[in-house]
Motif scaffolding. Structure first.
Motif, PDB file in Angstrom:
ATOM      1  N   UNK A  51      -5.736   9.464  -3.425  1.00 37.57           N
ATOM      2  CA  UNK A  51      -4.797   8.426  -3.669  1.00 37.57           C
ATOM      3  C   UNK A  51      -4.913   7.031  -2.616  1.00 37.57           C
ATOM      4  N   UNK A  52      -4.994   7.607  -1.466  1.00 36.96           N
ATOM      5  CA  UNK A  52      -5.077   6.678  -0.547  1.00 36.96           C
ATOM      6  C   UNK A  52      -6.228   5.851  -0.538  1.00 36.96           C
ATOM      7  N   UNK A  53      -7.412   6.421  -0.897  1.00 37.05           N
ATOM      8  CA  UNK A  53      -8.669   5.534  -0.683  1.00 37.05           C
ATOM      9  C   UNK A  53      -8.796   4.833  -2.181  1.00 37.05           C
ATOM     10  N   UNK A  54      -8.309   5.428  -3.302  1.00 36.83           N
ATOM     11  CA  UNK A  54      -7.947   4.667  -4.387  1.00 36.83           C
ATOM     12  C   UNK A  54      -7.211   3.521  -4.422  1.00 36.83           C
ATOM     13  N   UNK A  55      -5.993   3.576  -3.637  1.00 35.73           N
ATOM     14  CA  UNK A  55      -5.286   2.471  -3.469  1.00 35.73           C
ATOM     15  C   UNK A  55      -5.812   1.487  -2.535  1.00 35.73           C
ATOM     16  N   UNK A  56      -6.504   2.143  -1.531  1.00 38.90           N
ATOM     17  CA  UNK A  56      -7.122   0.862  -0.549  1.00 38.90           C
ATOM     18  C   UNK A  56      -8.037   0.044  -1.447  1.00 38.90           C
ATOM     19  N   UNK A  57      -8.867   0.705  -1.845  1.00 34.83           N
ATOM     20  CA  UNK A  57      -9.956   0.191  -2.891  1.00 34.83           C
ATOM     21  C   UNK A  57      -9.319  -0.606  -3.839  1.00 34.83           C
ATOM     22  N   UNK A  58      -8.406  -0.461  -4.444  1.00 34.87           N
ATOM     23  CA  UNK A  58      -7.591  -1.558  -5.354  1.00 34.87           C
ATOM     24  C   UNK A  58      -7.120  -2.709  -4.907  1.00 34.87           C
ATOM     25  N   UNK A  59      -6.371  -2.640  -3.527  1.00 36.37           N
ATOM     26  CA  UNK A  59      -5.771  -3.487  -3.011  1.00 36.37           C
ATOM     27  C   UNK A  59      -6.836  -4.511  -2.183  1.00 36.37           C
ATOM     28  N   UNK A  70       0.753  -1.352  -0.039  1.00 37.90           N
ATOM     29  CA  UNK A  70       0.098  -0.130   0.048  1.00 37.90           C
ATOM     30  C   UNK A  70       0.842   1.262   0.034  1.00 37.90           C
ATOM     31  N   UNK A  71       1.852   1.282   0.943  1.00 37.96           N
ATOM     32  CA  UNK A  71       2.789   2.366   0.899  1.00 37.96           C
ATOM     33  C   UNK A  71       3.543   2.697  -0.510  1.00 37.96           C
ATOM     34  N   UNK A  87       2.769   5.719  -2.822  1.00 38.62           N
ATOM     35  CA  UNK A  87       3.991   6.375  -3.326  1.00 38.62           C
ATOM     36  C   UNK A  87       4.046   6.422  -4.811  1.00 38.62           C
ATOM     37  N   UNK A  88       3.906   5.091  -5.384  1.00 40.37           N
ATOM     38  CA  UNK A  88       4.031   4.985  -6.914  1.00 40.37           C
ATOM     39  C   UNK A  88       2.815   6.013  -7.424  1.00 40.37           C
TER      40      UNK A  88
END
Lengths: 183, 252
Positions: free
Chosen positions: A173-181, A150-151, A155-156
């Protein structure tokens, strides 16, 4: 056989002048006293020799031989009995030893079995403990890896957004990454 | 014996079959008094020597495993002992030395008489009659001492019918008194006859044509005489045992 004439006057009624017998010499009674005298002496001597020396000695020899034979037979019988006894003792010792050996083997087997069981149980417990530990470590690692992902993703993503000329909004970005992962 | 007749036929064929039985003084040519050492003395003493060698010298080692001579001595002992025991029972064993003396003397004298040029003591009635008389007197005295008057029951055959008994008693009495006669003459007669026959055959050997037959006949007779020597000693001894049994157990 005297054939030459002897002309003996002493010959008397039993022997003729040629020294030959007249009739049967067995019936010449002139000779009887002489023969009987020497016969009696001979018989007495033989009787004394036999009764004093020869017969007791032979009887002793025969008795001794009989005794020896009897003793030897008894000794042989004794030895035979001893041999049978020894064989029995040997067989008994053998059977005892065999039973003892079996007992010891069974004992050893039982001991080994119980030791083995213990060791197996211990090993199983250790393996179970190790496995639980490992699972925990794996879970930890997995959690750590997820966080790191996630980090790194955040970052990426931020870098990518920046590189594409956008404004990197951390929350988005955080919410998107969370949603993706999570998915 | 037949000097006159044979001398007439020629000097080559001379029979003197009885000359071998002549008693001669051992030393000199004197008359034969009762104490003169004669050829009888010599051969009687040789019999003693033979018995001594056979029964005393051979057993001197007292071996448990006997030598050959000791075996012979033991066989002779066992032979006579068993004979006496079989016939007379346990009471007869007491008289064993006496019976053994008779047997050993007769058998040794007979066999010594088989040696060529020897003098056969047992061919003389002067030797066998005392032997038989000794047995007869011993048995008679022993019978009366052991059984008293009941020894006379020997002559009274109680198993026969009463009417026959007196007749049988006479026959038994005669046969009892004939015993020493037959006992002695049987032995001397057998031995003398055999030796005389051998001498006659030997006389024929002087004729060249007959001599092979004669030599064969002598050989055959010699074999027979060896047998007779033993059998007569055996017979004399067994009859002695039988007579002894009569004295010990007179009942039939």
């Amino acid at each position: 056989m005297a054939t030459e004439p002897l002309a003996k006057e002493v010959a008397g009624t039993c022997v003729d002048s040629y020294g030959s017998a007249i009739g049967m010499p067995q019936l010449c009674f002139d000779w009887f006293p002489n023969q009987i005298f020497w016969l009696v002496i001979t018989l007495v001597v033989i009787f004394l020799v036999l009764s004093r020396v020869a017969l007791p000695r032979i009887a002793a020899i025969l008795a001794e031989r009989q005794g020896t034979i009897t003793n030897d037979l008894a000794a042989a019988e004794d030895l035979k009995a001893k041999a049978v006894e020894a064989e029995e003792a040997y067989n008994k010792a053998l059977a005892d030893a065999r039973a003892e050996a079996q007992r010891i083997a069974a004992e050893a087997r039982a001991e080994i079995q119980s030791g083995l069981d213990d060791a197996i149980a211990k090993a199983d417990a250790q393996i179970a403990a190790k496995a639980a530990e490992s699972e925990k470590a794996i879970a930890d690692i997995r959690a750590g890896a997820l966080e790191s992902i996630q980090v790194v993703a955040k970052d990426t993503a931020a870098e990518l957004v920046t590189a594409l000329g956008g404004e990197a909004d951390a929350k988005t970005i955080d919410s998107a990454v969370d949603a993706q992962t999570k998915g | 014996m037949a000097t006159e007749t044979t001398a007439a036929e020629g000097s080559s064929l001379v029979f003197h079959p009885m000359d071998q039985f002549i008693v001669k003084p051992l030393f000199g040519d004197g008359a034969i008094a009762w104490y003169t050492p004669t050829n009888v003395t010599l051969w009687l003493f040789l019999a003693i020597a033979a018995i001594f060698a056979l029964l005393v010298l051979s057993t001197s080692k007292r071996a448990i495993v006997p030598t050959r001579m000791q075996s012979v001595a033991e066989l002779a002992y066992g032979f006579i002992y068993k004979m006496l025991e079989d016939i007379c029972g346990k009471e007869g064993v007491k008289y064993f030395p006496y019976v053994m003396t008779l047997f050993m003397f007769i058998v040794c004298a007979n066999f010594l008489g088989m040696l060529p040029m020897s003098f056969t003591t047992t061919s003389h009635f002067a030797v066998t009659i005392p032997l038989a008389l000794a047995v007869f007197l011993t048995v008679t005295v022993l019978g009366f001492v052991k059984n008293g008057a009941s020894f006379l029951g020997l002559f009274w055959v109680s198993s026969a019918p009463l009417a026959l008994r007196p007749v049988l008693a006479i026959i038994e009495l005669i046969s009892y008194f004939v015993r020493p006669v037959s006992h002695s003459i049987r032995l001397a007669g057998n031995v003398m006859a055999g030796h005389a026959v051998i001498k006659v055959f030997a006389g024929f050997a002087a004729i060249a044509v007959i001599s092979p037959v004669s030599v064969l006949a002598i050989t055959a007779m010699y074999g027979l005489e060896v047998l007779v020597s033993f059998i007569q000693a055996y017979v004399f001894t067994i009859l002695t045992c039988v007579y002894l049994k009569d004295a010990l157990h007179p009942s039939h």
